[in-house]
Design an enzyme around this catalytic site. Structure first.
Site, PDB file in Angstrom:
ATOM      1  N   PHE A 513       0.822  -1.209   0.000  1.00 34.61           N
ATOM      2  CA  PHE A 513       0.000   0.000   0.000  1.00 34.61           C
ATOM      3  C   PHE A 513       0.856   1.259   0.000  1.00 34.61           C
ATOM      4  O   PHE A 513       0.502   2.263  -0.604  1.00 34.61           O
ATOM      5  CB  PHE A 513      -0.918  -0.026   1.231  1.00 34.61           C
ATOM      6  CG  PHE A 513      -1.872   1.131   1.304  1.00 34.61           C
ATOM      7  CD1 PHE A 513      -3.029   1.137   0.563  1.00 34.61           C
ATOM      8  CD2 PHE A 513      -1.608   2.216   2.135  1.00 34.61           C
ATOM      9  CE1 PHE A 513      -3.917   2.201   0.637  1.00 34.61           C
ATOM     10  CE2 PHE A 513      -2.480   3.281   2.216  1.00 34.61           C
ATOM     11  CZ  PHE A 513      -3.645   3.270   1.461  1.00 34.61           C
ATOM     12  N   VAL A 516       5.253   3.096   5.826  1.00 38.18           N
ATOM     13  CA  VAL A 516       4.725   3.216   7.179  1.00 38.18           C
ATOM     14  C   VAL A 516       5.744   3.971   8.029  1.00 38.18           C
ATOM     15  O   VAL A 516       6.927   3.603   8.070  1.00 38.18           O
ATOM     16  CB  VAL A 516       4.441   1.837   7.803  1.00 38.18           C
ATOM     17  CG1 VAL A 516       3.831   2.002   9.194  1.00 38.18           C
ATOM     18  CG2 VAL A 516       3.519   1.031   6.910  1.00 38.18           C
ATOM     19  N   LYS A 530       0.457   4.933   7.986  1.00 31.08           N
ATOM     20  CA  LYS A 530       0.624   4.260   6.700  1.00 31.08           C
ATOM     21  C   LYS A 530       0.159   5.205   5.600  1.00 31.08           C
ATOM     22  O   LYS A 530      -1.020   5.528   5.499  1.00 31.08           O
ATOM     23  CB  LYS A 530      -0.162   2.964   6.651  1.00 31.08           C
ATOM     24  CG  LYS A 530       0.040   2.169   5.350  1.00 31.08           C
ATOM     25  CD  LYS A 530      -0.962   1.054   5.204  1.00 31.08           C
ATOM     26  CE  LYS A 530      -0.730  -0.058   6.186  1.00 31.08           C
ATOM     27  NZ  LYS A 530      -1.629  -1.207   5.922  1.00 31.08           N
ATOM     28  N   ASP A 626      -4.797 -12.096   3.602  1.00 25.47           N
ATOM     29  CA  ASP A 626      -3.364 -11.795   3.449  1.00 25.47           C
ATOM     30  C   ASP A 626      -2.627 -12.085   4.763  1.00 25.47           C
ATOM     31  O   ASP A 626      -1.858 -11.264   5.248  1.00 25.47           O
ATOM     32  CB  ASP A 626      -3.170 -10.333   3.033  1.00 25.47           C
ATOM     33  CG  ASP A 626      -1.786 -10.099   2.406  1.00 25.47           C
ATOM     34  OD1 ASP A 626      -1.133 -11.084   2.032  1.00 25.47           O
ATOM     35  OD2 ASP A 626      -1.373  -8.927   2.318  1.00 25.47           O
TER      36      ASP A 626
END
Length: 842
Positions: A513, A516, A530, A626
């Site tokens: 994504f 972080v 994040k 995930d």
């Protein structure tokens, strides 16, 4: 070393002979613009002629009056750099396109010193129709003073406009431009996505930038040796271990092109040379040849691998594996079965990110040990950056973000007229809304607290915000309200302050994504921030999923979402800070002290409790999708919490057995049944958790392509030892002699059941949790007798209370536990452990 020099010498002689006697078939492009910017005459570069950029019938240079030119002597490496055209304001070149389809766009830059401007500090931003090619590039602090960029753009209209925009009150410039049509089928619309393996569609709608083009095992090929004017560099500087490969070559004339591959795909000199397996100074013959390429981890990459079997004497003598990063891209590749002949070209296209947590992309070839053949080859390699969701190849900003700076002088009148019309419409709309509001308020009943935000899921444009006074600065700012459903809505300024403007020294990690960061809020609370990367394959859908899922979940073994921010097209999630980071970092790849067996069991139990709550503790089950060691985080007390719900999916309803959905997850952890059938169930999480259990025991990655074939996949490898009852032979050496055999046996049996090929044969996560707690109790005792394999519902004849996800007295409202989950879980846990009286009694 002598052998290498002789090979190089012979190769150079062959190459020179080919250049003298050989010829390259000419591809004639319909559109072929070669522009020498700022030049007063034609410029010859090898066999190409670049024309001056003054007004031509074939293209248009806008606002030549606001530009400047510069020229230099002939000491520069190429005549195309001898002149330039600079711009003090936004500028554009417009090219008529006679054949729509894919085109090369090649740009040349060199800051000449006699321009009257500081071009080393000039800001270079280039737009091509709907794509951003360069954004605020400057030669300042660059090692080289020359820049060549090659892009591939699918032009679907009758013109291509290149806009040059100076930013930050600077100037901009360009030395040379090429716009050349190429075969439209050079790159297909579809390629194979790596990790997870799936088709990737839509390449025709994206722009590509050439990052690397490598003639593996061969010499530098210049544009004169390529029908499409490409440059191919030698591969040796990218080899991870030079001694791992040897150069092989044949006479280029022996290469026979099939119908599906042409010289436009790659010149025959690419297919006539290769790197093959070498054994000099390499003690293990089961190694791979690996090439490593630095890349920007924010982008995806198109990767084309070129193969041609020029080493075999007969068909089916060459079978090998191909890896991209640590993922298998092609397994058991038999080139002769793909082509039917030797010395016949073959290529394969892939799409991949950089290696996880790295700024590198690696490509490896190695022998397939199942085929008992110890050779592998690669002939050529192309790596191209893919434009992101904003249509950019450089940064997160789209053309629409940058276009307000374009043609500002010409649009002033339009802006004035548009503003006047817009203001009038706004005033009229406000008046109408006010009248409607007054009418409705006079008729309808009064409601308490009409200013509170509605509990909607979406971005900040659909959620009410309140202006108040910032406690920090005392000035007006946008401060977020706390919604019981959504959490706190942070302003971008709050996020920036908490992370010291996203200071890289606060970086905790990089995922699919985005990055972080460790942050500190105004009240001193430590948080994990994040920040979504718009160029990532994960985007708005995952952002909304994470908010929607975590806003409904509260459990001590799930990472809590504190809030989020979506100002300025940002996608930022704020979580509770987990001081000890991901479980994986405590297993391998770092210098952290090893975890004890008791700690590992407690961590697995905590993660299983979190997954058990997801599967059973809400109104409709949630499948994480995930589960892996990087998504199990540890707090300061090493309590485990499951994280990253961007791929999570609501489970099947009561009348369904599965959810049909595209395959998503991490390679090595994917449920094989889900992968084959695209049917997702809670048992898919159970399989992934089984891989985690084996990682915890063996302290090695789920996939490791540098190992021998039978050891690459930890699930297959560990299962083979488990079935032999010899799991202790592959466990972490730090645990040897410290694990109760009964505890290890129960742990291994649990992992084995999780990794069953069919979902119906796997236990529920509740059963997994029960068995892990039993393994923990066995470790705590001094009993050495093996537990009864069938004792899943009782211990020593004492029946156990069924494991419940929450206490019956706790009410559920809209799937959200309104009670305290910690208390409920503690009650359940005590119910289990109170009956684990003494396993010795068995």
């Amino acid at each position: 070393m002598r052998l290498g020099k002789w090979v190089s010498l012979v190769f150079a002689v062959l190459f020179c002979g080919f250049m003298v006697n050989g010829s390259v078939a000419a591809f004639i492009p319909v559109d072929n613009y070669l522009i020498a910017c700022g030049s007063s005459q034609n410029v010859s570069v090898q066999d190409q002629v670049f024309v001056p950029d003054s007004y031509q019938s074939s293209f248009l240079l806008e606002s030549e009056e606001e530009s400047f030119v510069a020229a230099a002597n002939s000491s520069l490496p190429s005549p195309i750099y001898h002149s330039l055209r600079g711009f003090t304001s936004s500028f554009s070149y417009k090219f008529d396109i006679h054949q729509t389809g894919r085109h090369w766009v090649r740009l040349y830059f060199h800051p000449l010193p006699n321009s009257g401007h500081d071009l080393n500090s000039a800001s270079i931003t280039v737009l091509a129709n709907e794509f951003v090619l360069l954004n605020n590039f400057t030669f300042k602090n660059q090692q080289s003073s020359y820049l060549f960029k090659e892009y591939m753009i699918n032009v679907t209209s009758d013109s291509l406009t290149l806009n040059f925009i100076p930013l930050n009150n600077s100037v901009t410039f360009v030395n040379g431009i090429e716009v050349i049509s190429i075969p439209d089928d050079l790159i297909a619309d579809q390629a194979s996505m790596v990790s997870p393996s799936a088709p990737f569609n839509g390449l025709s709608n994206l722009a590509l930038e050439t990052v690397y083009r490598v003639n593996v095992g061969g010499p530098l090929l210049t544009p004169q040796n390529d029908t499409l004017g490409r440059t191919w560099e030698n591969d040796r500087k990218y080899l991870h271990v030079n001694s791992s490969a040897v150069i092989v070559s044949v006479v280029p004339g022996t290469i026979q092109y099939p119908v599906s591959v042409t010289p436009e795909t790659a010149p025959n000199w690419v297919y006539a040379t290769a790197e093959a397996m070498g054994n000099a100074n390499v003690p293990n013959l089961n190694f791979n040849i690996t090439w490593v390429f630095p890349v920007d981890p924010s982008f995806r990459y198109f990767i084309r691998l070129h193969f041609c079997d020029i080493v075999s004497k007969a068909l089916n003598d060459l079978v090998f594996n191909v890896y991209i990063n640590s993922d298998i891209a092609l397994g058991s590749l038999d080139l002769s079965s793909r082509t039917g002949f030797l010395a016949m070209p073959y290529y394969k296209d892939f799409v991949s990110n950089s290696s996880t947590g790295s700024n590198n992309l690696s490509v490896s070839v190695g022998p397939d040990m199942m085929a008992d053949i110890t050779n592998a080859i690669l002939n050529g390699l192309e790596i191209m950056k893919i434009s992101n969701g904003a249509g950019s190849l450089d940064g997160p900003y789209s053309v629409t973000d940058l276009l307000p700076n374009l043609h500002s002088k010409k649009s002033k009148f339009g802006i004035i007229i548009g503003s006047a019309v817009g203001i009038s419409a706004a005033v009229l709309l406000i008046a109408i809304c006010y009248c409607c509001f007054v009418t409705r308020r006079s008729k309808g009943p009064r409601q308490a607290h009409p200013w509170l935000p509605l509990p909607l899921y979406g971005n900040s444009h659909t959620i009410t915000k309140v202006s108040t006074t910032s406690q920090k600065s005392g000035t007006a700012s946008c401060v977020s309200l706390v919604s019981s459903n959504l959490g706190r809505i942070f302003t971008f300024q709050e996020i920036s302050d908490s992370t010291n403007k996203f200071d890289e020294t606060l970086l905790l990690g990089v995922g699919g994504f985005g990055k972080v960061y460790k942050g500190t809020l105004e009240d001193g609370t430590k948080v994990a921030v994040k920040r979504g990367n718009p160029r990532s394959e994960q985007g708005l859908a995952e952002f909304h999923t994470e908010i929607e899922m975590l806003s409904k979940l509260r459990h001590r073994h799930l990472v809590s979402l504190i809030g989020y921010c979506d100002e300025r097209s940002e996608m930022i999630l704020v979580y509770e800070y987990m001081a000890n980071g991901p479980l994986r970092s405590h297993l391998y790849g770092t210098d952290l002290p090893p975890l004890s067996w008791k700690q590992r069991l407690e961590i697995c139990i905590g993660a299983a409790r979190g997954l058990h709550y997801l599967h059973t503790g809400v109104a409709q089950s949630i499948i994480h999708r995930d589960v892996k060691t990087t998504n199990i985080l540890l707090d300061e007390n090493f309590d485990a919490k499951v994280a990253d719900f961007g791929l999570s999916k609501t489970g099947p309803s009561l009348d369904q057995t599965h959810v049909s959905t595209a395959v998503k997850g991490s390679f090595g952890y994917l449920d094989p049944e889900y992968f084959r059938r695209q049917q997702l169930t809670e048992k898919s999480d159970v399989y992934s958790f089984g891989v985690v259990l084996m990682e915890v025991l063996c302290t090695r990655p789920a996939l490791n392509p540098v190992l021998p074939r039978e050891q690459v996949n930890i699930a297959e490898w560990a299962m083979s030892w488990q079935k032999k009852g010899m799991l202790d032979q592959i466990m972490d050496s730090a645990l040897v002699g410290k694990v109760n055999p009964a505890s290890l046996k129960k742990f291994g049996e649990t992992a084995e059941k999780c990794l069953a090929e069919q979902g119906v044969d796997r236990p529920s996560i509740g059963d997994v949790l029960w068995n892990l707690e039993y393994a923990f109790e066995l470790q705590e005792t001094s009993a050495l007798t093996d537990p009864d394999e069938n004792s899943t519902n009782h211990i020593g004849g004492i029946p156990l209370t069924p494991l419940e996800p929450f206490d019956n007295s706790v009410s559920m409202i809209n799937g959200v536990n309104s009670g305290t989950d910690d208390d409920a879980e503690d009650a359940t846990t005590s119910a289990v452990f109170s009956q684990l009286v003494n396993p010795r009694g068995r």
